[in-house]
Write a protein that holds these residues in place. Structure first.
Motif, PDB file in Angstrom:
ATOM      1  N   SER A 150       0.836  -1.198   0.000  1.00 12.77           N
ATOM      2  CA  SER A 150       0.000   0.000   0.000  1.00 12.77           C
ATOM      3  C   SER A 150       0.871   1.248   0.000  1.00 12.77           C
ATOM      4  N   LEU A 151       0.331   2.274  -0.635  1.00 19.40           N
ATOM      5  CA  LEU A 151       1.047   3.545  -0.732  1.00 19.40           C
ATOM      6  C   LEU A 151       0.240   4.609   0.001  1.00 19.40           C
ATOM      7  N   PRO A 152       0.932   5.502   0.721  1.00 21.10           N
ATOM      8  CA  PRO A 152       0.209   6.551   1.437  1.00 21.10           C
ATOM      9  C   PRO A 152      -0.309   7.618   0.472  1.00 21.10           C
ATOM     10  N   ALA A 153      -1.334   8.340   0.892  1.00 22.24           N
ATOM     11  CA  ALA A 153      -1.801   9.482   0.097  1.00 22.24           C
ATOM     12  C   ALA A 153      -0.703  10.536   0.123  1.00 22.24           C
ATOM     13  N   LEU A 154      -0.528  11.207  -0.998  1.00 23.36           N
ATOM     14  CA  LEU A 154       0.487  12.257  -1.041  1.00 23.36           C
ATOM     15  C   LEU A 154      -0.204  13.618  -1.003  1.00 23.36           C
ATOM     16  N   PRO A 155       0.390  14.576  -0.282  1.00 26.30           N
ATOM     17  CA  PRO A 155      -0.259  15.888  -0.196  1.00 26.30           C
ATOM     18  C   PRO A 155      -0.309  16.582  -1.561  1.00 26.30           C
ATOM     19  N   ALA A 156      -1.252  17.514  -1.692  1.00 25.82           N
ATOM     20  CA  ALA A 156      -1.332  18.284  -2.940  1.00 25.82           C
ATOM     21  C   ALA A 156       0.002  18.991  -3.138  1.00 25.82           C
ATOM     22  N   GLY A 157       0.377  19.180  -4.381  1.00 25.69           N
ATOM     23  CA  GLY A 157       1.634  19.865  -4.661  1.00 25.69           C
ATOM     24  C   GLY A 157       2.846  18.950  -4.596  1.00 25.69           C
ATOM     25  N   THR A 158       2.579  17.639  -4.690  1.00 25.29           N
ATOM     26  CA  THR A 158       3.698  16.680  -4.671  1.00 25.29           C
ATOM     27  C   THR A 158       4.153  16.384  -6.106  1.00 25.29           C
ATOM     28  N   VAL A 159       5.452  16.456  -6.297  1.00 22.34           N
ATOM     29  CA  VAL A 159       6.056  16.152  -7.594  1.00 22.34           C
ATOM     30  C   VAL A 159       6.821  14.844  -7.442  1.00 22.34           C
ATOM     31  N   THR A 160       6.631  13.924  -8.386  1.00 15.83           N
ATOM     32  CA  THR A 160       7.399  12.677  -8.325  1.00 15.83           C
ATOM     33  C   THR A 160       8.061  12.411  -9.670  1.00 15.83           C
ATOM     34  N   SER A 161       9.239  11.789  -9.629  1.00 15.69           N
ATOM     35  CA  SER A 161       9.893  11.458 -10.902  1.00 15.69           C
ATOM     36  C   SER A 161      10.908  10.336 -10.735  1.00 15.69           C
ATOM     37  N   TYR A 162      11.156   9.640 -11.839  1.00 15.35           N
ATOM     38  CA  TYR A 162      12.144   8.557 -11.858  1.00 15.35           C
ATOM     39  C   TYR A 162      13.109   8.781 -12.999  1.00 15.35           C
ATOM     40  N   LEU A 163      14.385   8.668 -12.717  1.00 15.56           N
ATOM     41  CA  LEU A 163      15.422   8.803 -13.761  1.00 15.56           C
ATOM     42  C   LEU A 163      16.303   7.568 -13.718  1.00 15.56           C
ATOM     43  N   LYS A 164      16.487   6.949 -14.894  1.00 11.18           N
ATOM     44  CA  LYS A 164      17.287   5.720 -14.953  1.00 11.18           C
ATOM     45  C   LYS A 164      18.418   5.882 -15.954  1.00 11.18           C
ATOM     46  N   LEU A 165      19.644   5.601 -15.525  1.00 12.98           N
ATOM     47  CA  LEU A 165      20.806   5.670 -16.415  1.00 12.98           C
ATOM     48  C   LEU A 165      21.340   4.254 -16.617  1.00 12.98           C
ATOM     49  N   ARG A 166      21.586   3.901 -17.881  1.00 15.70           N
ATOM     50  CA  ARG A 166      21.995   2.527 -18.191  1.00 15.70           C
ATOM     51  C   ARG A 166      22.828   2.499 -19.470  1.00 15.70           C
ATOM     52  N   ASP A 167      23.351   1.328 -19.797  1.00 14.98           N
ATOM     53  CA  ASP A 167      24.246   1.224 -20.953  1.00 14.98           C
ATOM     54  C   ASP A 167      23.534   1.418 -22.288  1.00 14.98           C
ATOM     55  N   ARG A 168      22.272   1.091 -22.371  1.00 10.71           N
ATOM     56  CA  ARG A 168      21.512   1.327 -23.598  1.00 10.71           C
ATOM     57  C   ARG A 168      20.161   1.916 -23.221  1.00 10.71           C
ATOM     58  N   ALA A 169      19.456   2.437 -24.220  1.00 10.31           N
ATOM     59  CA  ALA A 169      18.267   3.250 -23.934  1.00 10.31           C
ATOM     60  C   ALA A 169      17.089   2.454 -23.394  1.00 10.31           C
ATOM     61  N   SER A 170      17.048   1.147 -23.633  1.00  8.48           N
ATOM     62  CA  SER A 170      15.912   0.349 -23.197  1.00  8.48           C
ATOM     63  C   SER A 170      16.359  -1.062 -22.824  1.00  8.48           C
ATOM     64  N   TYR A 171      15.525  -1.737 -22.031  1.00  9.60           N
ATOM     65  CA  TYR A 171      15.717  -3.155 -21.742  1.00  9.60           C
ATOM     66  C   TYR A 171      17.102  -3.434 -21.165  1.00  9.60           C
ATOM     67  N   GLU A 172      17.436  -2.721 -20.113  1.00 11.08           N
ATOM     68  CA  GLU A 172      18.732  -2.905 -19.450  1.00 11.08           C
ATOM     69  C   GLU A 172      18.582  -2.496 -17.993  1.00 11.08           C
ATOM     70  N   PHE A 173      19.362  -3.142 -17.132  1.00  7.62           N
ATOM     71  CA  PHE A 173      19.306  -2.807 -15.714  1.00  7.62           C
ATOM     72  C   PHE A 173      20.024  -1.474 -15.475  1.00  7.62           C
ATOM     73  N   ALA A 174      19.657  -0.831 -14.376  1.00 13.50           N
ATOM     74  CA  ALA A 174      20.204   0.500 -14.085  1.00 13.50           C
ATOM     75  C   ALA A 174      21.652   0.426 -13.635  1.00 13.50           C
ATOM     76  N   LEU A 175      22.453   1.384 -14.106  1.00  6.61           N
ATOM     77  CA  LEU A 175      23.769   1.596 -13.506  1.00  6.61           C
ATOM     78  C   LEU A 175      23.581   2.535 -12.317  1.00  6.61           C
ATOM     79  N   ALA A 176      22.655   3.472 -12.510  1.00  3.78           N
ATOM     80  CA  ALA A 176      22.224   4.350 -11.419  1.00  3.78           C
ATOM     81  C   ALA A 176      20.830   4.840 -11.765  1.00  3.78           C
TER      82      ALA A 176
END
Lengths: 202, 321
Positions: free
Chosen positions: B214-240
């Motif tokens: 379960s995930l908690p409710a987030l207050p209004a004005g919440t920004v979320t994002s995910y950034l993935k860096l890897r050896d190729r643009a798709s279908y690869e595990f993250a380096l970071a």
């Protein structure tokens, strides 16, 4: 079941009991600990005794098989049913050559157990179209020369046809991303992309 | 693959009672069957939980959400409520694996995804995680993809999941059905450091069944994002990779959680680094604090700088700094 079969079952059970017994023996202990009713025979995980009865629905047809739980859907299709259109590449979910549809969604058949898919509607490349009446995607692959050796092609086509019903942007980059689970060692990607965009009318 | 027993659980109660050491629950099978083929996993029996009523995504009265254990990654990623309120989770899921794997992989299975360390996956190599006290081939070996945070002298394997990083930043709670009934585990307490028992990755006990997250409710004005860096643009595990969940109200940062993937032995979060920013410090200081204990191996020193840039970029975007 014939009497002879059931005898074989019992003998085999005894033969395997030493190996498999440990896991099963632990079950009643846990049940007692939580004061739950004891596990009935039918609730116990099956202890391997060779093949089991499995019914699969593939391309609209029911098949009754006797296979071991460890048989993957990919091996079952190819080895038991002679549906060899689905290809084995890496056998570890990395190449996409074994892609089929389960209930309309594309999945890697190499990482699926056949026994776990009873009751599901399975579609393979053989169920997509015929030589006389190919699926529009099959036709587009031919028209765009979207293959070289052809080994990955059925997986590519199964992915591409599933993609038509998935949320996917119009851009070439969106299709490349959506198709990244299908590797083509010949590098026919450019023509595969063209074939897919052609069918999508993009 | 070794022989094993198979049983499709007909009820939650049955599944929970059949769970035991040596018995694995089967969801999507994308990790489990892969590792069974390699004979890294050798369960005596599989209890298939895919027929159980655990596939719902339920909006909670307080605005939070309860995600069933067998909700497929693709269904979760494309769910409207998740996309709108927990974008970081949708983005992380779509950054992982391939479309066909996401159609199989489940929420609970992803929580328990095993490392991609080649020494773990190859039974001919030494690996303390696979065979306790057998040694670690990765230390001083091929470790380019492995961890720089949370490592020990026994194990440097990385947690490979993208989803888990988002779950960590969102402050997820894991619902578990075990011997003594239902209990809830905060994701911050769910994963264990390898220490000298790298074979133990979570606080789950043999037979425990994850039923939901379960995930908690987030207050209004919440920004979320995910950034993935890897050896190729798709279908690869993250380096970071980095997941950020930041709430800004009246121009002030009121709530912040962030976590990183690809660099830690578990999805990595450091609440003290978040406090640096919540107390008015700079992004530079927060990132430096987050990575201060980084310990690179022979081949992955580049990850320290890569992680620094990854997190800096994510925080700058989220905080519009």
């Amino acid at each position: 079941m014939s009497e002879e079969n059931s005898k074989v079952s019992r003998r085999s059970f005894l033969r395997h009991a030493g190996v498999a017994g440990a896991g099963v023996a632990a079950l009643p202990l846990i049940s007692n600990a939580q004061n739950a009713p004891p596990i009935s025979e039918s609730e116990k995980p099956y202890v391997p005794d060779g093949a089991q009865d499995v019914r699969l629905n593939i391309n609209g047809k029911n098949y009754d098989l006797k296979i071991e739980p460890r048989v993957t859907l990919l091996d079952c299709l190819r080895e038991n049913l002679n549906l060899t259109g689905t290809k084995k590449g890496c056998d570890h979910g990395q190449c996409g050559a074994c892609t089929i549809h389960v209930n309309g969604k594309r999945v890697n058949s190499c990482l699926s157990l056949a026994i776990a898919h009873q009751g599901d509607a399975i579609t393979t490349i053989e169920g997509l179209g015929t030589t006389q009446k190919p699926h529009p995607m099959q036709k587009a692959f031919m028209e765009h020369d979207a293959y070289q050796c052809g080994y990955c092609t059925s997986g590519q086509i199964m992915s591409a046809t599933a993609l038509l019903k998935e949320p996917c942007g119009k851009a070439a980059g969106d299709v490349r991303e959506a198709m990244s689970g299908n590797i083509c060692r010949c590098g026919a990607y450019k023509n595969i992309l063209e074939a897919i965009q052609d069918v999508r009318g993009v | 693959m070794q022989s094993f027993g198979y049983k499709k659980a007909g009820s939650l109660d049955e599944a929970a009672r059949t769970g035991a050491d040596g018995i694995k629950f089967l969801g999507g099978g994308t990790t489990l069957i892969d590792l069974m083929k390699l004979e890294v996993e050798r369960p005596k029996a599989l209890v298939d939980i895919t027929a159980l009523p655990l596939a719902a995504i339920e909006k909670q009265k307080d605005g939070g959400v309860k995600i069933g254990a067998t909700v497929r990654n693709s269904d979760l990623a494309h769910n409207d409520y998740i996309k709108k309120n927990y974008a970081v989770l949708s983005q992380a899921l779509l950054a992982g694996a391939s479309a066909q794997l996401r159609n199989k992989a489940t929420t609970a299975g992803n929580l328990l995804q095993r490392t991609r360390c080649t020494y773990f996956r190859d039974p001919s190599r030494a690996c303390n995680k696979r065979v306790p006290k057998s040694g670690c081939g990765a230390i001083g070996g091929h470790n380019r993809n492995l961890a720089i945070l949370g490592t020990s002298n026994d194990c440097i394997a990385t947690n490979p999941s993208d989803m888990n990083v988002a779950m960590m930043a969102l402050g997820a709670r894991v619902h578990v059905l075990g011997e003594k009934g239902e209990r809830f585990i905060n994701i911050d307490e769910f994963y264990l450091l390898p220490g000298n028992t790298p074979e133990k990755e979570t606080v789950l006990q043999p037979g425990d069944l994850i039923t939901a997250v379960s995930l908690p409710a987030l207050p209004a004005g919440t920004v979320t994002s995910y950034l993935k860096l890897r050896d190729r643009a798709s279908y690869e595990f993250a380096l970071a990779s980095s997941a950020v969940v930041a709430s800004i109200q009246g121009g002030k940062l009121t709530r912040l959680r962030f976590a990183m993937g690809g660099i830690g032995t578990k999805p990595w979060r450091n609440p003290e680094a978040e406090k640096v920013l919540l107390n008015g410090g700079t992004i530079q200081d927060a990132v430096a604090f987050f990575l201060k204990d980084a310990k690179p191996q022979s081949e992955n020193g580049f990850k320290v700088e890569l992680a620094k840039r990854c997190l800096t970029h994510s925080l700058k975007n989220a905080l519009k700094a």
